[in-house]
Design a protein around this motif. Structure first.
Motif, PDB file in Angstrom:
ATOM      1  N   GLU A  85      -8.740 -73.440  39.095  1.00  0.00           N
ATOM      2  CA  GLU A  85      -8.093 -72.378  38.324  1.00  0.00           C
ATOM      3  C   GLU A  85      -9.048 -71.208  38.113  1.00  0.00           C
ATOM      4  OE1 GLU A  85      -5.231 -75.475  35.786  1.00  0.00           O
ATOM      5  OE2 GLU A  85      -7.051 -74.641  34.885  1.00  0.00           O
ATOM      6  N   LEU A  86     -10.323 -71.521  37.960  1.00  0.00           N
ATOM      7  CA  LEU A  86     -11.324 -70.480  37.747  1.00  0.00           C
ATOM      8  C   LEU A  86     -11.481 -69.610  38.986  1.00  0.00           C
ATOM      9  CD1 LEU A  86     -13.988 -69.646  35.843  1.00  0.00           C
ATOM     10  CD2 LEU A  86     -15.106 -70.635  37.843  1.00  0.00           C
ATOM     11  N   ILE A  87     -11.648 -70.240  40.153  1.00  0.00           N
ATOM     12  CA  ILE A  87     -11.954 -69.457  41.359  1.00  0.00           C
ATOM     13  C   ILE A  87     -10.745 -68.679  41.873  1.00  0.00           C
ATOM     14  CG2 ILE A  87     -13.853 -70.982  42.039  1.00  0.00           C
ATOM     15  CD1 ILE A  87     -12.041 -72.293  44.076  1.00  0.00           C
ATOM     16  N   THR A  88      -9.544 -69.017  41.402  1.00  0.00           N
ATOM     17  CA  THR A  88      -8.348 -68.268  41.811  1.00  0.00           C
ATOM     18  C   THR A  88      -7.875 -67.298  40.729  1.00  0.00           C
ATOM     19  OG1 THR A  88      -6.914 -70.088  41.046  1.00  0.00           O
ATOM     20  CG2 THR A  88      -7.549 -70.086  43.372  1.00  0.00           C
ATOM     21  N   LEU A  89      -8.636 -67.197  39.643  1.00  0.00           N
ATOM     22  CA  LEU A  89      -8.265 -66.299  38.542  1.00  0.00           C
ATOM     23  C   LEU A  89      -8.292 -64.850  39.027  1.00  0.00           C
ATOM     24  CD1 LEU A  89      -7.576 -66.490  35.488  1.00  0.00           C
ATOM     25  CD2 LEU A  89     -10.005 -66.080  35.035  1.00  0.00           C
ATOM     26  N   LYS A  90      -7.229 -64.098  38.710  1.00  0.00           N
ATOM     27  CA  LYS A  90      -7.091 -62.714  39.155  1.00  0.00           C
ATOM     28  C   LYS A  90      -7.341 -61.741  38.000  1.00  0.00           C
ATOM     29  CE  LYS A  90      -5.342 -64.325  43.054  1.00  0.00           C
ATOM     30  NZ  LYS A  90      -6.182 -64.391  44.273  1.00  0.00           N
ATOM     31  N   ILE A  91      -7.737 -60.539  38.354  1.00  0.00           N
ATOM     32  CA  ILE A  91      -7.875 -59.487  37.334  1.00  0.00           C
ATOM     33  C   ILE A  91      -6.518 -59.231  36.688  1.00  0.00           C
ATOM     34  CG2 ILE A  91      -8.415 -57.040  36.966  1.00  0.00           C
ATOM     35  CD1 ILE A  91     -10.466 -57.297  39.252  1.00  0.00           C
ATOM     36  N   SER A  92      -5.463 -59.318  37.500  1.00  0.00           N
ATOM     37  CA  SER A  92      -4.110 -59.099  36.981  1.00  0.00           C
ATOM     38  C   SER A  92      -3.633 -60.241  36.095  1.00  0.00           C
ATOM     39  CB  SER A  92      -3.126 -58.903  38.141  1.00  0.00           C
ATOM     40  OG  SER A  92      -3.149 -60.012  39.023  1.00  0.00           O
ATOM     41  N   ASP A  93      -4.431 -61.332  36.002  1.00  0.00           N
ATOM     42  CA  ASP A  93      -4.096 -62.451  35.118  1.00  0.00           C
ATOM     43  C   ASP A  93      -4.668 -62.267  33.713  1.00  0.00           C
ATOM     44  OD1 ASP A  93      -2.702 -63.948  37.041  1.00  0.00           O
ATOM     45  OD2 ASP A  93      -4.555 -64.816  37.827  1.00  0.00           O
ATOM     46  N   LEU A  94      -5.436 -61.198  33.519  1.00  0.00           N
ATOM     47  CA  LEU A  94      -6.085 -60.972  32.231  1.00  0.00           C
ATOM     48  C   LEU A  94      -5.197 -60.117  31.337  1.00  0.00           C
ATOM     49  CD1 LEU A  94      -9.671 -60.093  33.568  1.00  0.00           C
ATOM     50  CD2 LEU A  94      -8.764 -62.363  32.980  1.00  0.00           C
ATOM     51  N   PHE A  95      -4.780 -60.674  30.220  1.00  0.00           N
ATOM     52  CA  PHE A  95      -3.958 -59.937  29.257  1.00  0.00           C
ATOM     53  C   PHE A  95      -4.727 -59.890  27.928  1.00  0.00           C
ATOM     54  CE2 PHE A  95      -1.134 -61.806  32.385  1.00  0.00           C
ATOM     55  CZ  PHE A  95      -0.284 -60.756  32.706  1.00  0.00           C
ATOM     56  N   LEU A 118     -11.072 -62.226  40.449  1.00  0.00           N
ATOM     57  CA  LEU A 118     -12.027 -61.865  39.395  1.00  0.00           C
ATOM     58  C   LEU A 118     -13.464 -62.153  39.797  1.00  0.00           C
ATOM     59  CD1 LEU A 118     -12.691 -60.882  36.545  1.00  0.00           C
ATOM     60  CD2 LEU A 118     -12.203 -63.203  35.704  1.00  0.00           C
ATOM     61  N   PHE A 119     -13.759 -63.392  40.168  1.00  0.00           N
ATOM     62  CA  PHE A 119     -15.141 -63.772  40.455  1.00  0.00           C
ATOM     63  C   PHE A 119     -15.411 -63.720  41.959  1.00  0.00           C
ATOM     64  CE2 PHE A 119     -14.318 -65.987  36.373  1.00  0.00           C
ATOM     65  CZ  PHE A 119     -15.297 -65.349  35.616  1.00  0.00           C
ATOM     66  N   LEU A 120     -16.384 -62.872  42.331  1.00  0.00           N
ATOM     67  CA  LEU A 120     -16.712 -62.672  43.742  1.00  0.00           C
ATOM     68  C   LEU A 120     -18.154 -63.091  44.025  1.00  0.00           C
ATOM     69  CD1 LEU A 120     -15.255 -59.072  44.247  1.00  0.00           C
ATOM     70  CD2 LEU A 120     -14.140 -61.251  44.818  1.00  0.00           C
ATOM     71  N   ASN A 121     -18.411 -63.466  45.283  1.00  0.00           N
ATOM     72  CA  ASN A 121     -19.796 -63.681  45.702  1.00  0.00           C
ATOM     73  C   ASN A 121     -20.394 -62.349  46.160  1.00  0.00           C
ATOM     74  OD1 ASN A 121     -18.925 -63.215  48.366  1.00  0.00           O
ATOM     75  ND2 ASN A 121     -18.653 -65.406  48.773  1.00  0.00           N
ATOM     76  N   ARG A 122     -21.629 -62.374  46.601  1.00  0.00           N
ATOM     77  CA  ARG A 122     -22.307 -61.128  46.963  1.00  0.00           C
ATOM     78  C   ARG A 122     -21.667 -60.424  48.149  1.00  0.00           C
ATOM     79  NH1 ARG A 122     -28.304 -63.467  47.264  1.00  0.00           N
ATOM     80  NH2 ARG A 122     -27.078 -65.279  47.880  1.00  0.00           N
ATOM     81  N   SER A 150     -16.303 -61.951  48.763  1.00  0.00           N
ATOM     82  CA  SER A 150     -15.267 -62.979  48.896  1.00  0.00           C
ATOM     83  C   SER A 150     -15.178 -63.799  47.611  1.00  0.00           C
ATOM     84  CB  SER A 150     -15.584 -63.911  50.073  1.00  0.00           C
ATOM     85  OG  SER A 150     -15.604 -63.202  51.286  1.00  0.00           O
ATOM     86  N   GLY A 151     -14.136 -64.611  47.516  1.00  0.00           N
ATOM     87  CA  GLY A 151     -14.005 -65.488  46.364  1.00  0.00           C
ATOM     88  C   GLY A 151     -15.030 -66.610  46.400  1.00  0.00           C
ATOM     89  N   LEU A 152     -15.278 -67.204  45.251  1.00  0.00           N
ATOM     90  CA  LEU A 152     -16.220 -68.316  45.166  1.00  0.00           C
ATOM     91  C   LEU A 152     -15.574 -69.596  45.691  1.00  0.00           C
ATOM     92  CD1 LEU A 152     -17.683 -67.764  41.584  1.00  0.00           C
ATOM     93  CD2 LEU A 152     -18.495 -66.834  43.749  1.00  0.00           C
ATOM     94  N   SER A 153     -16.390 -70.495  46.206  1.00  0.00           N
ATOM     95  CA  SER A 153     -15.908 -71.822  46.604  1.00  0.00           C
ATOM     96  C   SER A 153     -16.108 -72.791  45.449  1.00  0.00           C
ATOM     97  CB  SER A 153     -16.674 -72.326  47.829  1.00  0.00           C
ATOM     98  OG  SER A 153     -18.040 -72.567  47.496  1.00  0.00           O
ATOM     99  N   PHE A 157     -19.930 -75.849  41.489  1.00  0.00           N
ATOM    100  CA  PHE A 157     -20.614 -77.119  41.247  1.00  0.00           C
ATOM    101  C   PHE A 157     -22.129 -76.930  41.273  1.00  0.00           C
ATOM    102  CE2 PHE A 157     -16.600 -79.232  41.858  1.00  0.00           C
ATOM    103  CZ  PHE A 157     -16.751 -80.487  41.290  1.00  0.00           C
ATOM    104  N   MET A 158     -22.631 -76.176  42.266  1.00  0.00           N
ATOM    105  CA  MET A 158     -24.071 -75.989  42.413  1.00  0.00           C
ATOM    106  C   MET A 158     -24.652 -75.176  41.260  1.00  0.00           C
ATOM    107  SD  MET A 158     -25.185 -77.724  44.847  1.00  0.00           S
ATOM    108  CE  MET A 158     -26.853 -77.078  44.675  1.00  0.00           C
ATOM    109  N   ILE A 159     -23.915 -74.173  40.791  1.00  0.00           N
ATOM    110  CA  ILE A 159     -24.384 -73.360  39.663  1.00  0.00           C
ATOM    111  C   ILE A 159     -24.627 -74.257  38.451  1.00  0.00           C
ATOM    112  CG2 ILE A 159     -23.675 -71.623  37.962  1.00  0.00           C
ATOM    113  CD1 ILE A 159     -22.160 -70.222  40.297  1.00  0.00           C
ATOM    114  N   ILE A 160     -23.667 -75.131  38.167  1.00  0.00           N
ATOM    115  CA  ILE A 160     -23.760 -76.003  36.990  1.00  0.00           C
ATOM    116  C   ILE A 160     -24.814 -77.087  37.198  1.00  0.00           C
ATOM    117  CG2 ILE A 160     -22.476 -77.731  35.646  1.00  0.00           C
ATOM    118  CD1 ILE A 160     -20.020 -75.908  35.967  1.00  0.00           C
ATOM    119  N   LYS A 161     -24.881 -77.630  38.389  1.00  0.00           N
ATOM    120  CA  LYS A 161     -25.888 -78.660  38.691  1.00  0.00           C
ATOM    121  C   LYS A 161     -27.306 -78.108  38.522  1.00  0.00           C
ATOM    122  CE  LYS A 161     -27.481 -81.757  42.366  1.00  0.00           C
ATOM    123  NZ  LYS A 161     -27.302 -82.168  43.788  1.00  0.00           N
TER     124      LYS A 161
END
Length: 298
Positions: A151-161, A210-214, A217-220, A225-229
């Motif tokens: 749900e996080l990696i598919t979150l859109k800017i248009s989903d923000l209210f 919303l969340f992009l890599n450098r 593109s969207g995050l995988s 998982f790696m960020i949190i690990k």
């Protein structure tokens, strides 16, 4: 009917008729491919339409040697769903898994972090790193809203209210739900969008992500998982955690502070209240507090 043909038809059914996610469909497919490989390896000439319970039991007995009861139960459940589909489509008269007993696994309680550990994890993000602001926002959003990683990696800017105080989430089975967004998450999302994301050129198809890599593109899932690990290692956390740990912690902390199960169920997107009730078992102090507050014997 050949196995590969049946699996492809089943995948279309899961996608179109049941609206399941790509990851769930792939999981179901892997179980069927394991069965097909088992049949091929053992030179058992049966098709999806005529395989019987004895052959399915052979397969289940074989996989039981190398996996735990919980994984066995999941595979049996996947096979049962496939053969239910075969019966539904009139390819078969009976489901060969009906008489196969699923191993008892018990209820696995989710791992959680304390509020102090959550804060420690977020404070450990290196904000001098180009992606630090994004990573802090990811953690805060997952914890503040109880999101699944998908749900996080598919979150859109248009989903923000933000004016209404909600975000829109596309959950399991393509079901939409609206979740209240905490002021802290709202603040970090706004900072990320205004100071970081607006300097990244999105690739085609990711303009609203919303969340992009450098690379734009969207995050995988693996990247989150790696960020949190890496952060868990950085703060020397003595437990194995994943993005789902933040979701579990979100629910547990809400319950501990007095939120009712129905509200938590809606925010998590659980179809059944039974799924949400597991958090009562995680925080047993909640039951004692309820007893003391509502029992007539004061």
């Amino acid at each position: 009917m050949k196995w590969q043909h049946a699996i492809k038809d089943y995948q279309l059914f899961l996608k179109i008729e049941r609206g399941l996610s790509k990851n769930t469909i792939e999981s179901y497919s892997r179980d069927l491919e394991k069965l097909a490989l088992f049949l091929d390896t053992n030179e058992i000439k049966v098709s999806p339409t005529n395989i019987d319970a004895s052959v399915v039991k052979q397969f289940v007995y074989e996989i039981a040697k190398s996996i735990n009861p919980r994984s066995q139960a999941r595979i049996i459940s996947g096979l049962r769903s496939f053969f239910d589909y075969m019966v539904f489509e009139d390819y078969r008269k009976t489901n060969p898994t009906d008489l196969i007993e699923t191993p008892k696994t018990g209820r696995k309680l989710p791992d959680t972090l304390s509020e102090a550990q959550i804060n420690q994890l977020i404070l450990a993000v290196d904000l001098s790193h180009p992606q630090g602001e994004r990573n802090r926002t990811i953690l805060e959003t997952m914890y503040s809203c109880g999101l699944r990683v998908g749900e996080l990696i598919t979150l859109k800017i248009s989903d923000l209210f933000f004016e209404e105080g909600f975000i829109r989430v596309l959950g399991k089975g393509n079901k939409q739900r609206y979740i209240p967004v905490h002021n802290t998450a709202k603040k970090y999302i706004t900072i990320y969008m205004n100071q970081i994301r607006n300097h990244i050129k999105p690739k085609k198809g990711f303009e609203d992500t919303l969340f992009l890599n450098r690379r734009g593109s969207g995050l995988s899932r693996q990247m989150v998982f790696m960020i949190i690990k890496d952060l868990a290692i950085k703060i020397d956390l003595k437990k194995k955690i994943s993005p789902h740990t933040l979701r579990h912690s979100f629910a547990t902390h809400l319950l501990k502070r007095g939120a009712d199960l129905r509200s938590i169920q809606q925010m998590l997107g659980h179809q059944s209240i039974t799924t949400t009730e597991v958090y009562v078992h995680v925080d047993k102090t909640y039951l004692q507090e309820v007893l003391e507050k509502y029992h007539p014997r004061k």
